[in-house]
Design an enzyme around this catalytic site. Structure first.
Site, PDB file in Angstrom:
ATOM      1  N   SER A  31       0.828  -1.223   0.000  1.00 24.61           N
ATOM      2  CA  SER A  31       0.000   0.000   0.000  1.00 24.61           C
ATOM      3  C   SER A  31       0.854   1.261   0.000  1.00 24.61           C
ATOM      4  O   SER A  31       1.667   1.459   0.902  1.00 24.61           O
ATOM      5  CB  SER A  31      -0.860   0.053   1.265  1.00 24.61           C
ATOM      6  OG  SER A  31      -1.800  -0.964   1.251  1.00 24.61           O
ATOM      7  N   HIS A  62      -3.665   0.278  -4.255  1.00 21.97           N
ATOM      8  CA  HIS A  62      -3.127  -0.885  -4.969  1.00 21.97           C
ATOM      9  C   HIS A  62      -3.566  -0.796  -6.421  1.00 21.97           C
ATOM     10  O   HIS A  62      -4.751  -0.754  -6.710  1.00 21.97           O
ATOM     11  CB  HIS A  62      -3.665  -2.189  -4.371  1.00 21.97           C
ATOM     12  CG  HIS A  62      -3.062  -2.537  -3.053  1.00 21.97           C
ATOM     13  ND1 HIS A  62      -1.942  -3.323  -2.933  1.00 21.97           N
ATOM     14  CD2 HIS A  62      -3.416  -2.207  -1.809  1.00 21.97           C
ATOM     15  CE1 HIS A  62      -1.634  -3.451  -1.654  1.00 21.97           C
ATOM     16  NE2 HIS A  62      -2.519  -2.777  -0.945  1.00 21.97           N
ATOM     17  N   HIS A  84      -5.384  -9.655  -0.576  1.00 28.89           N
ATOM     18  CA  HIS A  84      -5.452  -9.873   0.869  1.00 28.89           C
ATOM     19  C   HIS A  84      -6.533 -10.898   1.183  1.00 28.89           C
ATOM     20  O   HIS A  84      -7.581 -10.930   0.548  1.00 28.89           O
ATOM     21  CB  HIS A  84      -5.776  -8.571   1.604  1.00 28.89           C
ATOM     22  CG  HIS A  84      -4.742  -7.503   1.411  1.00 28.89           C
ATOM     23  ND1 HIS A  84      -4.732  -6.701   0.303  1.00 28.89           N
ATOM     24  CD2 HIS A  84      -3.699  -7.118   2.177  1.00 28.89           C
ATOM     25  CE1 HIS A  84      -3.706  -5.855   0.397  1.00 28.89           C
ATOM     26  NE2 HIS A  84      -3.069  -6.095   1.519  1.00 28.89           N
ATOM     27  N   TYR A  86      -8.406 -10.772   3.686  1.00 29.30           N
ATOM     28  CA  TYR A  86      -9.612 -10.075   4.157  1.00 29.30           C
ATOM     29  C   TYR A  86     -10.494  -9.556   3.029  1.00 29.30           C
ATOM     30  O   TYR A  86     -11.635  -9.186   3.260  1.00 29.30           O
ATOM     31  CB  TYR A  86      -9.257  -8.946   5.132  1.00 29.30           C
ATOM     32  CG  TYR A  86      -8.497  -7.777   4.558  1.00 29.30           C
ATOM     33  CD1 TYR A  86      -9.108  -6.861   3.713  1.00 29.30           C
ATOM     34  CD2 TYR A  86      -7.168  -7.569   4.890  1.00 29.30           C
ATOM     35  CE1 TYR A  86      -8.416  -5.783   3.187  1.00 29.30           C
ATOM     36  CE2 TYR A  86      -6.455  -6.499   4.368  1.00 29.30           C
ATOM     37  CZ  TYR A  86      -7.088  -5.612   3.518  1.00 29.30           C
ATOM     38  OH  TYR A  86      -6.389  -4.557   2.999  1.00 29.30           O
ATOM     39  N   GLU A  87      -9.958  -9.546   1.820  1.00 26.99           N
ATOM     40  CA  GLU A  87     -10.786  -9.116   0.686  1.00 26.99           C
ATOM     41  C   GLU A  87     -11.724 -10.240   0.250  1.00 26.99           C
ATOM     42  O   GLU A  87     -12.541 -10.042  -0.652  1.00 26.99           O
ATOM     43  CB  GLU A  87      -9.907  -8.720  -0.500  1.00 26.99           C
ATOM     44  CG  GLU A  87      -9.098  -7.461  -0.290  1.00 26.99           C
ATOM     45  CD  GLU A  87      -8.171  -7.186  -1.466  1.00 26.99           C
ATOM     46  OE1 GLU A  87      -8.590  -6.515  -2.400  1.00 26.99           O
ATOM     47  OE2 GLU A  87      -7.035  -7.676  -1.436  1.00 26.99           O
ATOM     48  N   ALA A 114       2.859  -1.990   4.240  1.00 25.33           N
ATOM     49  CA  ALA A 114       2.616  -0.942   5.235  1.00 25.33           C
ATOM     50  C   ALA A 114       2.082  -1.646   6.472  1.00 25.33           C
ATOM     51  O   ALA A 114       1.295  -2.585   6.355  1.00 25.33           O
ATOM     52  CB  ALA A 114       1.576   0.034   4.701  1.00 25.33           C
ATOM     53  N   MET A 198      -1.412  -6.943   7.642  1.00 24.12           N
ATOM     54  CA  MET A 198      -2.442  -7.860   7.136  1.00 24.12           C
ATOM     55  C   MET A 198      -2.012  -8.612   5.884  1.00 24.12           C
ATOM     56  O   MET A 198      -2.864  -9.096   5.140  1.00 24.12           O
ATOM     57  CB  MET A 198      -3.713  -7.068   6.831  1.00 24.12           C
ATOM     58  CG  MET A 198      -4.217  -6.237   7.994  1.00 24.12           C
ATOM     59  SD  MET A 198      -5.638  -5.246   7.525  1.00 24.12           S
ATOM     60  CE  MET A 198      -5.742  -4.120   8.918  1.00 24.12           C
ATOM     61  N   SER A 199      -0.724  -8.716   5.658  1.00 22.21           N
ATOM     62  CA  SER A 199      -0.280  -9.362   4.421  1.00 22.21           C
ATOM     63  C   SER A 199       1.022 -10.112   4.679  1.00 22.21           C
ATOM     64  O   SER A 199       1.291 -10.522   5.796  1.00 22.21           O
ATOM     65  CB  SER A 199      -0.068  -8.304   3.330  1.00 22.21           C
ATOM     66  OG  SER A 199       0.984  -7.428   3.683  1.00 22.21           O
ATOM     67  N   ASN A 222       2.072   3.758  11.049  1.00 22.46           N
ATOM     68  CA  ASN A 222       1.362   4.283  12.226  1.00 22.46           C
ATOM     69  C   ASN A 222       1.780   3.414  13.395  1.00 22.46           C
ATOM     70  O   ASN A 222       2.308   2.326  13.188  1.00 22.46           O
ATOM     71  CB  ASN A 222      -0.160   4.160  12.019  1.00 22.46           C
ATOM     72  CG  ASN A 222      -0.559   2.730  11.705  1.00 22.46           C
ATOM     73  OD1 ASN A 222      -0.473   2.292  10.554  1.00 22.46           O
ATOM     74  ND2 ASN A 222      -0.964   1.979  12.713  1.00 22.46           N
ATOM     75  N   HIS A 234      -6.711   5.130   6.918  1.00 22.42           N
ATOM     76  CA  HIS A 234      -6.023   4.515   5.766  1.00 22.42           C
ATOM     77  C   HIS A 234      -5.348   5.596   4.928  1.00 22.42           C
ATOM     78  O   HIS A 234      -4.269   5.378   4.368  1.00 22.42           O
ATOM     79  CB  HIS A 234      -7.008   3.693   4.922  1.00 22.42           C
ATOM     80  CG  HIS A 234      -6.341   2.861   3.867  1.00 22.42           C
ATOM     81  ND1 HIS A 234      -5.362   1.922   4.151  1.00 22.42           N
ATOM     82  CD2 HIS A 234      -6.488   2.829   2.515  1.00 22.42           C
ATOM     83  CE1 HIS A 234      -4.937   1.356   3.028  1.00 22.42           C
ATOM     84  NE2 HIS A 234      -5.608   1.889   2.017  1.00 22.42           N
TER      85      HIS A 234
HETATM   86  N1  HPA Z   1      -2.447  -2.793  11.808  1.00 22.35           N
HETATM   87  C1  HPA Z   1      -2.594  -3.668  10.805  1.00 22.35           C
HETATM   88  N2  HPA Z   1      -2.267  -3.392   9.553  1.00 22.35           N
HETATM   89  C2  HPA Z   1      -1.782  -2.172   9.274  1.00 22.35           C
HETATM   90  C3  HPA Z   1      -1.617  -1.205  10.274  1.00 22.35           C
HETATM   91  C4  HPA Z   1      -1.976  -1.531  11.615  1.00 22.35           C
HETATM   92  O1  HPA Z   1      -1.853  -0.727  12.569  1.00 22.35           O
HETATM   93  N3  HPA Z   1      -1.116  -0.097   9.652  1.00 22.35           N
HETATM   94  C5  HPA Z   1      -0.981  -0.384   8.336  1.00 22.35           C
HETATM   95  N4  HPA Z   1      -1.386  -1.652   8.097  1.00 22.35           N
END
Ligand code: HPA
Length: 261
Positions: A31, A62, A84, A86-87, A114, A198-199, A222, A234
């Site tokens: 991302s 993406h 992903h 989750y998609e 990310a 998440m990846s 973050n 996001h």
């Molecule tokens: N958690 C999970 N996935 C992420 C985060 C997070 O804080 N930041 C960017 N992708």
């Protein structure tokens, strides 16, 4: 996804028929980390939607394209956009492009993502070289050295030469798409995670299974829930990833020049 091998073969044949390069190195751009392709020359782009059997990515930030081109002296495939869990994709679909890359002759894969920082010594914008992962997504085959020590050492030496600062750490893969709770992050910190995303974990496992060496770098965009006091966004993730992405691209561009292939 039935008849995975035949499908992957069909995707690979299409890619071969529509590109002239035969890279042995592939980079997956997470991302907001798509800048690397700006440095590509002689780039040939195929949209995922045009490649037979390829899933199509839906997340903002993406692009959904495969590029074959040159980065400096090296021929490289870039995957702009990943899939992903989750998609709604199955793990087989998430990992599908790597079966195709293997059939195309790729031997080394660089993954980027990310993610949220758990280690309090990290700050948004930190680049983290993955040393290992914790799989909180599903099953886990033998993973003695998921991230190639040789490639990690190459990345560290290159960062030192370029004066790029980085951290090393353990990435915990969580299913998403929701950000974690503060209690989950405290638990993950106790498990030894430095960052959460998440990846990357499923892709790392499949690349290892297929015998491709993996290097992975996270961009901490973050601090994880409970560590940062503001709400997650996001858009902010993409903004930080874009900014840190410039350094990441300079770093990985130089590392790739030293990789075999
Ligand atoms: N958690 C999970 N996935 C992420 C985060 C997070 O804080 N930041 C960017 N992708």
């Amino acid at each position: 996804m039935e008849h995975l091998y035949e499908k992957a073969q069909e995707s690979a044949e299409y890619i071969k028929a529509h590109t002239t390069k035969r890279p042995k190195i592939a980079v997956v751009l997470g991302s907001g980390l798509g800048n690397l392709t700006a440095d590509f020359t002689e780039a040939e782009e195929l949209l995922y939607k045009d490649i037979p059997n390829f899933p199509v990515s839906t997340v903002a930030g993406h692009k959904g394209a495969l590029l074959a081109g040159k980065l400096g002296e090296k021929e490289v495939y870039a995957l702009e956009g990943r899939f992903h869990f989750y998609e709604g994709y199955s793990m087989k679909e998430v990992c599908y492009p790597f079966y195709v890359l293997k059939l195309l002759g790729v031997e080394q894969v660089v993954l980027t993502n990310a993610c949220g920082g758990i280690n309090r010594e990290f700050a948004p914008g930190t680049l983290m070289l993955l040393t290992d992962f914790i799989n909180m997504m599903g099953t886990n085959p033998d993973m003695t050295e998921p991230y190639s020590l040789e490639l990690r050492n190459l990345a560290k030496q290159t960062a030192d030469e370029l004066g790029i600062s980085y951290k090393e750490g353990v990435y915990l893969g969580f299913m998403g798409p929701c950000y974690e709770t503060a209690a989950e992050i405290r638990a993950f910190a106790g498990m030894g995670a430095d960052a959460v995303g998440m990846s990357t974990v499923p892709e790392t496992m499949v690349c290892n299974y297929l015998g491709m060496k993996v290097l992975a770098v996270s961009c901490i965009t973050n601090m994880a829930t409970g560590i940062q006091t503001v709400k997650h966004s996001h858009a902010r993730v993409l903004e930080i990833a874009n900014r840190a992405g410039e350094t990441l691209c300079r770093w990985l561009g130089a590392v790739i020049q030293k990789m075999e292939g």
